[in-house]
Design a protein around this motif. Structure first.
Motif, PDB file in Angstrom:
ATOM      1  N   ILE A  22      11.955 -32.427 -12.241  1.00  0.00           N
ATOM      2  CA  ILE A  22      10.557 -32.176 -12.639  1.00  0.00           C
ATOM      3  C   ILE A  22      10.265 -30.677 -12.560  1.00  0.00           C
ATOM      4  O   ILE A  22       9.623 -30.103 -13.450  1.00  0.00           O
ATOM      5  CB  ILE A  22       9.585 -32.993 -11.753  1.00  0.00           C
ATOM      6  N   GLU A  23      10.750 -30.017 -11.516  1.00  0.00           N
ATOM      7  CA  GLU A  23      10.504 -28.572 -11.385  1.00  0.00           C
ATOM      8  C   GLU A  23      11.154 -27.806 -12.538  1.00  0.00           C
ATOM      9  O   GLU A  23      10.580 -26.876 -13.095  1.00  0.00           O
ATOM     10  CB  GLU A  23      11.031 -28.062 -10.034  1.00  0.00           C
ATOM     11  N   LEU A  60       4.773 -29.621  -4.437  1.00  0.00           N
ATOM     12  CA  LEU A  60       5.194 -30.801  -5.181  1.00  0.00           C
ATOM     13  C   LEU A  60       4.150 -31.291  -6.180  1.00  0.00           C
ATOM     14  O   LEU A  60       4.449 -32.110  -7.040  1.00  0.00           O
ATOM     15  CB  LEU A  60       5.366 -31.920  -4.154  1.00  0.00           C
ATOM     16  N   GLN A  76      12.990 -34.369  -7.971  1.00  0.00           N
ATOM     17  CA  GLN A  76      12.095 -33.205  -7.835  1.00  0.00           C
ATOM     18  C   GLN A  76      12.694 -31.961  -8.510  1.00  0.00           C
ATOM     19  O   GLN A  76      11.984 -31.198  -9.155  1.00  0.00           O
ATOM     20  CB  GLN A  76      11.791 -32.936  -6.361  1.00  0.00           C
ATOM     21  N   HIS A 135       6.896 -40.342  -4.893  1.00  0.00           N
ATOM     22  CA  HIS A 135       7.237 -39.006  -4.384  1.00  0.00           C
ATOM     23  C   HIS A 135       6.249 -37.953  -4.906  1.00  0.00           C
ATOM     24  O   HIS A 135       6.045 -36.930  -4.256  1.00  0.00           O
ATOM     25  CB  HIS A 135       8.669 -38.658  -4.797  1.00  0.00           C
ATOM     26  N   PHE A 136       5.625 -38.212  -6.051  1.00  0.00           N
ATOM     27  CA  PHE A 136       4.703 -37.228  -6.640  1.00  0.00           C
ATOM     28  C   PHE A 136       3.236 -37.569  -6.380  1.00  0.00           C
ATOM     29  O   PHE A 136       2.344 -36.907  -6.892  1.00  0.00           O
ATOM     30  CB  PHE A 136       4.995 -37.067  -8.139  1.00  0.00           C
ATOM     31  N   VAL A 170       1.765 -32.218  -9.039  1.00  0.00           N
ATOM     32  CA  VAL A 170       1.763 -32.114 -10.504  1.00  0.00           C
ATOM     33  C   VAL A 170       0.357 -32.470 -10.981  1.00  0.00           C
ATOM     34  O   VAL A 170      -0.359 -33.204 -10.295  1.00  0.00           O
ATOM     35  CB  VAL A 170       2.807 -33.060 -11.164  1.00  0.00           C
TER      36      VAL A 170
END
Ligand code: UTP
Length: 289
Positions: A43-44, A94, A40, A68-69, A96
Motif C-alpha cells: 500500500i505504501e 499507517l 503495508q 490492519h488499515f 489511509v
C-alpha cells in the motif's frame, strides 16, 4: 491521451501453500518483513506512485489484511495515556484516507487472472496497477513509481521485469522480446511457466503491472491455463497488438516473499537498510556464518 493512473488492485486471496504451516490461519500478506506486514509495504509503494484507490481481492481468513488499515481507537488511547508517542506515530503513518480501500471477494482461488477479474467493477474503464504483495522490491525509487513513470512515457501496458536463471523459467511468466532498448523492452509475447527449453527468454514478469482495462475482456473468458488456473499472463498475451506493451527493467532488487528462502533474504536485506538495527544484524551475520 494517456489516462492518469489512480487505481490499484491487490490480489490477496491465494492459499500460500509454499509457506505452510505459517499460512494455515494467517494470510501470507500479513507476514512481517522486519516489523511491517507485506500488505503495508504494498500500500505504501502504491501511494508513493500516486495511487488513490485500492481494491483488495480477499478470500476466507483474510480479514486481518483489511483490519490492519483500520483506526485502532482503544490501542491509540492506551498508547496516549502511557505517553508512547513513538508507537502512536507508527500507527498514524499507517492511516489511509477514509473510503480509499475497498474489498471484493474471490470465493475460490482459481488463479491470479480470476482474482483480477473479480475486481472488474472497481476497475471499470480505467488503467490500473496490480501489486502482488508477496513480491517485495528494495529500490531507491519505489518500483511502482518507476512503472507509473514508464506508463506516462509509453502509454499502454507496462510490466516490471527482471532476468531469472535460465533453468528457472518454469516458475515465472516469461517475455518474448521484440526491440530491446535496455531499460524498456517491447513485449511481443508472454508465456506462463515455460520449461527452460521452450522459454522465449529469461526475462520474467514480477508482481508489479500497469494494465489497460481491456484485459478484462480477455479475462472474462475464464479460460484455464498453466496449473489449471485462470492465468493473468494468458489474458495479457491476448492484448499484444491491441496497445503498446512494454517490460521495464526496474532499478532495485526483488524478493519473492512467498518462498521461504526469498522471505529470509528479504528480512536480512531490509534489516540492513535500517540504521538502528543494521550494525547489530551485520555483526550477527559475520559471527554466525
Ligand atoms: P501465488 O502464485 O504466490 O499463489 O499468488 P499463492 O496461492 O498465494 O501461494 P502458493 O503458490 O500456493 O504458495 C500470487 C498472488 O496472487 C494472489 C496471491 O494471494 C498472491 O498475492 N492470488 C493467487 C489470488 O488472489 N487468487 C488466486 O486464485 C491466486
Amino acid at each position: 491521451m494517456i489516462k492518469p493512473l489512480r487505481k490499484a488492485v491487490l490480489p490477496v486471496a491465494g492459499l500460500g501453500t509454499r509457506f505452510l504451516p505459517a499460512t494455515k490461519a494467517t494470510a501470507k500478506e500479513m507476514l512481517p518483513v522486519v516489523d511491517k506486514p507485506l500488505i503495508q509495504y504494498a500500500i505504501e509503494e502504491a501511494r508513493a506512485a500516486g495511487i488513490e484507490q485500492f481494491c483488495m481481492v480477499t478470500g476466507r481468513g483474510k480479514t486481518a489484511l483489511v483490519e490492519h488499515f483500520d483506526i485502532a481507537f482503544e490501542l491509540e488511547s492506551t498508547l496516549r495515556e502511557r505517553g508512547k508517542t513513538e508507537a502512536l506515530d507508527v500507527l498514524r503513518a499507517l492511516a489511509v484516507p477514509a473510503g480509499s480501500i475497498v474489498t471484493v471477494r474471490q470465493q475460490e482461488p482459481l488463479g491470479l487472472g480470476h482474482a483480477i477479474w473479480c475486481a472488474r467493477a472497481f476497475i471499470g474503464e480505467d488503467p490500473f496497477a496490480i501489486l502482488l504483495p508477496d513480491d517485495l522490491v528494495l529500490s531507491d525509487t519505489p518500483c511502482l513509481k518507476q512503472l507509473a513513470d514508464a506508463y506516462l512515457e509509453t502509454g499502454g501496458n507496462v510490466v516490471a521485469v527482471t532476468e531469472v536463471p535460465p533453468d528457472q523459467t518454469n516458475r515465472y511468466g516469461i517475455l518474448k522480446v521484440g526491440h530491446d532498448g535496455g531499460r524498456l523492452v517491447e513485449v511481443t509475447g508472454l508465456v506462463e511457466k515455460p520449461a527452460p527449453a521452450d522459454a522465449p527468454s529469461n526475462l520474467s514478469i514480477i508482481g508489479r503491472y500497469v494494465l489497460l482495462p481491456g484485459v478484462l475482456r480477455h479475462l472474462a473468458r475464464l479460460e484455464r491455463g498453466a496449473g489449471n488456473e485462470v492465468q493473468l499472463t494468458d489474458a495479457m498475451a491476448r492484448m499484444i497488438g491491441e496497445a503498446p506493451f512494454h517490460g521495464l527493467r526496474f532499478e532495485g532488487r526483488r524478493f519473492d516473499c512467498g518462498d521461504k528462502v526469498g522471505f529470509l533474504e528479504a528480512q536480512i536485506a531490509f534489516a540492513l537498510k535500517r540504521p538502528e538495527m543494521a550494525p547489530a544484524v551485520r555483526a550477527f551475520l559475520k559471527s554466525y556464518v
